[in-house]
Design a protein around this motif. Structure first.
Motif, PDB file in Angstrom:
ATOM      1  N   ARG A  87       0.840  -1.172   0.008  1.00 30.53           N
ATOM      2  CA  ARG A  87       0.047  -0.022   0.198  1.00 30.53           C
ATOM      3  C   ARG A  87       1.028   1.126  -0.137  1.00 30.53           C
ATOM      4  N   ALA A  88       1.876   1.239   0.802  1.00 31.84           N
ATOM      5  CA  ALA A  88       2.928   2.383   0.843  1.00 31.84           C
ATOM      6  C   ALA A  88       3.503   2.571  -0.458  1.00 31.84           C
ATOM      7  N   GLU A  89       3.784   1.448  -1.321  1.00 31.68           N
ATOM      8  CA  GLU A  89       4.479   1.622  -2.499  1.00 31.68           C
ATOM      9  C   GLU A  89       3.556   2.122  -3.693  1.00 31.68           C
ATOM     10  N   ALA A  90       2.197   1.883  -3.427  1.00 35.97           N
ATOM     11  CA  ALA A  90       1.104   2.417  -4.388  1.00 35.97           C
ATOM     12  C   ALA A  90       0.771   3.482  -4.185  1.00 35.97           C
ATOM     13  N   SER A  91       1.259   4.271  -2.981  1.00 35.15           N
ATOM     14  CA  SER A  91       0.564   5.643  -2.569  1.00 35.15           C
ATOM     15  C   SER A  91       0.677   6.672  -3.697  1.00 35.15           C
ATOM     16  N   ALA A  92      -0.220   7.454  -3.712  1.00 35.66           N
ATOM     17  CA  ALA A  92      -0.218   8.366  -4.847  1.00 35.66           C
ATOM     18  C   ALA A  92       0.655   9.770  -4.376  1.00 35.66           C
ATOM     19  N   HIS A  93       1.237   9.813  -3.390  1.00 33.73           N
ATOM     20  CA  HIS A  93       1.984  10.699  -2.832  1.00 33.73           C
ATOM     21  C   HIS A  93       3.132  10.281  -1.839  1.00 33.73           C
ATOM     22  N   PRO A  94       4.067   9.422  -2.294  1.00 35.85           N
ATOM     23  CA  PRO A  94       5.187   8.958  -1.470  1.00 35.85           C
ATOM     24  C   PRO A  94       6.087   9.727  -0.917  1.00 35.85           C
ATOM     25  N   GLU A  95       6.027  11.065  -1.793  1.00 34.68           N
ATOM     26  CA  GLU A  95       6.953  11.994  -1.083  1.00 34.68           C
ATOM     27  C   GLU A  95       6.575  12.887   0.170  1.00 34.68           C
ATOM     28  N   ARG A  96       5.292  12.743   0.472  1.00 33.17           N
ATOM     29  CA  ARG A  96       4.826  13.358   1.674  1.00 33.17           C
ATOM     30  C   ARG A  96       5.179  12.427   2.893  1.00 33.17           C
ATOM     31  N   VAL A  97       4.996  11.362   3.065  1.00 36.83           N
ATOM     32  CA  VAL A  97       5.148  10.600   4.291  1.00 36.83           C
ATOM     33  C   VAL A  97       6.161   9.511   3.796  1.00 36.83           C
ATOM     34  N   VAL A  98       7.240   9.210   4.386  1.00 37.13           N
ATOM     35  CA  VAL A  98       8.317   8.131   4.430  1.00 37.13           C
ATOM     36  C   VAL A  98       7.764   6.855   5.169  1.00 37.13           C
ATOM     37  N   ALA A  99       7.589   5.837   4.734  1.00 37.33           N
ATOM     38  CA  ALA A  99       7.048   4.512   5.634  1.00 37.33           C
ATOM     39  C   ALA A  99       8.144   3.613   5.581  1.00 37.33           C
ATOM     40  N   HIS A 100       8.269   3.142   6.900  1.00 38.58           N
ATOM     41  CA  HIS A 100       9.008   1.824   6.962  1.00 38.58           C
ATOM     42  C   HIS A 100       8.393   0.982   7.814  1.00 38.58           C
ATOM     43  N   SER A 101       8.399  -0.212   7.022  1.00 35.64           N
ATOM     44  CA  SER A 101       7.281  -1.493   7.707  1.00 35.64           C
ATOM     45  C   SER A 101       8.156  -2.477   8.083  1.00 35.64           C
ATOM     46  N   LEU A 102       7.800  -3.052   9.299  1.00 38.51           N
ATOM     47  CA  LEU A 102       8.330  -4.232   9.879  1.00 38.51           C
ATOM     48  C   LEU A 102       7.424  -5.160  10.859  1.00 38.51           C
ATOM     49  N   MET A 103       7.987  -6.510  11.163  1.00 37.64           N
ATOM     50  CA  MET A 103       7.262  -7.064  12.033  1.00 37.64           C
ATOM     51  C   MET A 103       7.535  -6.812  13.569  1.00 37.64           C
TER      52      MET A 103
END
Length: 262
Positions: A87-103
């Motif tokens: 979902r983060a990779e498909a975001s329309a505005h990835p430049e607004r918020v940097v996302a880091h995902s982990l378990m």
């Protein structure tokens, strides 16, 4: 939750989490004169919080809603994290918020003390085994002036289904067992937060009504959401007659309520 997240049609069951995440994120900017550059999302499921935050710019023109610039999102279920990454990779505005995902386990957050400006959690904390510990962990990783903002299912959730199952199981099988996952009562949440060390805890209640044609559709939707009964001590098998009777009771109760009968 992991199995539900891995279903090919998982997105069809996201509507409740999307709605709750949107309502939760809307409140970020209710806190005056505050931005939250670094935020932790505990129990991210499919990244609904990230999607809501990144949908609009912050009021100060920085980051997403609430001035969020970096979001660390995590879940105990691997398939949920995979969906959050997608979902983060498909975001329309990835430049607004940097996302880091982990378990990670919600009860053992793998972060140093005093790390985050805000911790948020949407429809995840009712799944933890030790809620007081999870709240203490959230308090630990917050900065001294940090904010925790979360949403969880309350004790009145699925009241109609719970009552129908209890009545019909008692009538037909002479005993009862839990058929709906437990949820915290509103009166207890404030006490739990105070006990975890939070100051000025505020608890609000939002009622969201979702109508289904019958109890069987409701139970199918709960399975698709990954919100089927997870209570310890639940019965592995429930008689067919009990299920049919509960569905009939549920339908009757819904009709009476819709037509104004008590």
């Amino acid at each position: 939750r992991g199995y539900a997240a891995s279903r090919p049609d998982a997105v069809e069951f996201d509507y409740l989490r999307t709605e709750v995440a949107n309502r939760l994120v809307e409140r970020f900017e209710d806190i005056a004169n505050r931005d939250f550059p670094l935020v932790l999302d505990v129990g991210c499921h499919a990244g609904h919080i990230y999607e809501a935050i990144s949908a609009e710019e912050g009021l100060g023109g920085r980051g997403g809603i609430g001035g969020v610039e970096t979001l660390i999102q995590g879940d105990a279920a691997e398939e949920c994290v995979r969906r959050a990454i997608a979902r983060a990779e498909a975001s329309a505005h990835p430049e607004r918020v940097v996302a880091h995902s982990l378990m990670f386990d919600e009860e053992y957050l793998p972060f140093p003390d005093d790390t985050f400006d805000m911790v948020t959690s949407s429809l995840a904390l009712h799944w933890v085994n030790d809620l007081p510990r999870a709240l203490k962990e959230i308090k630990r990783v917050l900065k001294p002036d940090g904010v925790f903002m979360g949403a969880m299912l309350g004790g009145s959730t699925l009241t109609e289904l719970r009552q129908s199952m209890l009545i019909c199981e008692q009538e037909r099988e002479g005993g009862v067992s839990p058929h709906v996952s437990p949820a915290a009562n509103v009166a207890d949440v404030g006490s739990l937060m105070s006990g975890a060390g939070f100051s000025l805890p505020t608890v609000d209640v939002d009622n969201i009504t979702v109508q289904y044609s019958d109890a069987f559709m409701l139970m199918e939707e709960l399975q698709g959401m990954g919100e089927a009964n997870a209570a310890m001590g639940r019965r592995a098998v429930v008689g067919r007659d009990t299920f049919i009777a509960a569905a009939a009771h549920y339908q009757t109760a819904a009709w009476l309520d819709e037509n104004g009968y008590d």
